[in-house]
Design a protein around this motif. Structure first.
Motif, PDB file in Angstrom:
ATOM      1  N   ALA A  91       0.843  -1.203   0.000  1.00 14.30           N
ATOM      2  CA  ALA A  91       0.000   0.000   0.000  1.00 14.30           C
ATOM      3  C   ALA A  91       0.876   1.251   0.000  1.00 14.30           C
ATOM      4  N   ILE A  92       0.438   2.268  -0.723  1.00 13.02           N
ATOM      5  CA  ILE A  92       1.174   3.534  -0.763  1.00 13.02           C
ATOM      6  C   ILE A  92       1.303   4.114   0.646  1.00 13.02           C
ATOM      7  N   SER A  93       0.285   3.951   1.464  1.00 13.18           N
ATOM      8  CA  SER A  93       0.347   4.457   2.838  1.00 13.18           C
ATOM      9  C   SER A  93       1.474   3.784   3.628  1.00 13.18           C
ATOM     10  N   GLU A  94       1.734   2.507   3.368  1.00  8.05           N
ATOM     11  CA  GLU A  94       2.840   1.811   4.033  1.00  8.05           C
ATOM     12  C   GLU A  94       4.187   2.407   3.625  1.00  8.05           C
ATOM     13  N   ILE A  95       4.321   2.720   2.334  1.00 18.42           N
ATOM     14  CA  ILE A  95       5.564   3.316   1.836  1.00 18.42           C
ATOM     15  C   ILE A  95       5.767   4.681   2.475  1.00 18.42           C
ATOM     16  N   GLU A  96       4.703   5.488   2.517  1.00 25.73           N
ATOM     17  CA  GLU A  96       4.777   6.815   3.146  1.00 25.73           C
ATOM     18  C   GLU A  96       5.191   6.708   4.610  1.00 25.73           C
ATOM     19  N   GLU A  97       4.550   5.801   5.339  1.00 23.08           N
ATOM     20  CA  GLU A  97       4.853   5.634   6.761  1.00 23.08           C
ATOM     21  C   GLU A  97       6.305   5.231   6.968  1.00 23.08           C
ATOM     22  N   CYS A  98       6.792   4.312   6.145  1.00 21.22           N
ATOM     23  CA  CYS A  98       8.179   3.873   6.259  1.00 21.22           C
ATOM     24  C   CYS A  98       9.129   5.025   5.969  1.00 21.22           C
ATOM     25  N   PHE A  99       8.876   5.763   4.895  1.00 24.01           N
ATOM     26  CA  PHE A  99       9.726   6.895   4.533  1.00 24.01           C
ATOM     27  C   PHE A  99       9.765   7.910   5.668  1.00 24.01           C
ATOM     28  N   LYS A 100       8.606   8.254   6.216  1.00 23.20           N
ATOM     29  CA  LYS A 100       8.541   9.226   7.321  1.00 23.20           C
ATOM     30  C   LYS A 100       9.266   8.706   8.557  1.00 23.20           C
ATOM     31  N   ARG A 101       9.159   7.393   8.795  1.00 19.64           N
ATOM     32  CA  ARG A 101       9.871   6.781   9.929  1.00 19.64           C
ATOM     33  C   ARG A 101      11.381   6.910   9.738  1.00 19.64           C
ATOM     34  N   PHE A 102      11.853   6.651   8.510  1.00 18.71           N
ATOM     35  CA  PHE A 102      13.284   6.788   8.228  1.00 18.71           C
ATOM     36  C   PHE A 102      13.735   8.235   8.402  1.00 18.71           C
ATOM     37  N   LEU A 103      12.905   9.201   7.995  1.00 13.02           N
ATOM     38  CA  LEU A 103      13.257  10.614   8.149  1.00 13.02           C
ATOM     39  C   LEU A 103      13.469  10.980   9.616  1.00 13.02           C
ATOM     40  N   LYS A 104      12.675  10.396  10.496  1.00  7.08           N
ATOM     41  CA  LYS A 104      12.721  10.732  11.920  1.00  7.08           C
ATOM     42  C   LYS A 104      13.862  10.049  12.663  1.00  7.08           C
ATOM     43  N   ARG A 105      14.374   8.955  12.116  1.00  8.54           N
ATOM     44  CA  ARG A 105      15.429   8.215  12.815  1.00  8.54           C
ATOM     45  C   ARG A 105      16.738   8.992  12.786  1.00  8.54           C
TER      46      ARG A 105
END
Length: 124
Positions: free
Chosen positions: A48-62
Motif C-alpha cells: 500500500a502507498i500508505s505503508e511506503i509513506e509511513e516507512c519513509f517518514k519513519r526513516f526521516l525521523k530516525r
C-alpha cells in the motif's frame, strides 16, 4: 560488517523492490535497531502507498539514518512526501530499479539543485 555513511557511523536505508533491497543487503546495508526496526523496506505490487509513506517518514525521523535510497518508481508513488522533505540530512537519493530506468527529470533533489544554479554561472 555493515555499510554505513562516513559520518558518526550513521546508516544508509533502502526502500525498493526485492532485487534492489537484496543487492544492498548483500552489500552489508541491513541493520535492525534496538527497537527491532530494520533500515530497509521491500516494496512489491501489493504494498500500500500508505505503508511506503509511513516507512519513509519513519526513516526521516530516525537519528541513525543519514541516507535514504529509494527506487525512483517507488518515489513517484510518494512524490508529495519526498518533495516536502527539504532538510539536507537524511539525504534522499533516487536510484533506478531493474525494470525502471532512472529519469533525471523526475528526481526531486536534482530539480532542486538545478534551481539553485544558473547554467551560465557554471561556465565561468
Amino acid at each position: 560488517m555493515a555499510l554505513h555513511s562516513s559520518v558518526k557511523g550513521k546508516l544508509i536505508s533502502v526502500i525498493g523492490d526485492e532485487d534492489t533491497c537484496v543487492g544492498f543487503l548483500l552489500g552489508g546495508v541491513g541493520e535492525i535497531n534496538k527497537n527491532r526496526h530494520s533500515n530497509f523496506m521491500v516494496v512489491d505490487k501489493n504494498t500500500a502507498i500508505s505503508e511506503i509513506e509511513e516507512c519513509f517518514k519513519r526513516f526521516l525521523k530516525r537519528d541513525d539514518i543519514d541516507i535514504i535510497l529509494i527506487n525512483q518508481n517507488v518515489a513517484e508513488l510518494i512524490r508529495h512526501v519526498i518533495d516536502g522533505h527539504t532538510q539536507p540530512v537524511p539525504a534522499v537519493l533516487e536510484i533506478p530499479s531493474k525494470d525502471h530506468p532512472y529519469d533525471a527529470s523526475k528526481d526531486s533533489i536534482l530539480r532542486r539543485a538545478r534551481g539553485m544554479f544558473n547554467p551560465e554561472d557554471m561556465a565561468r
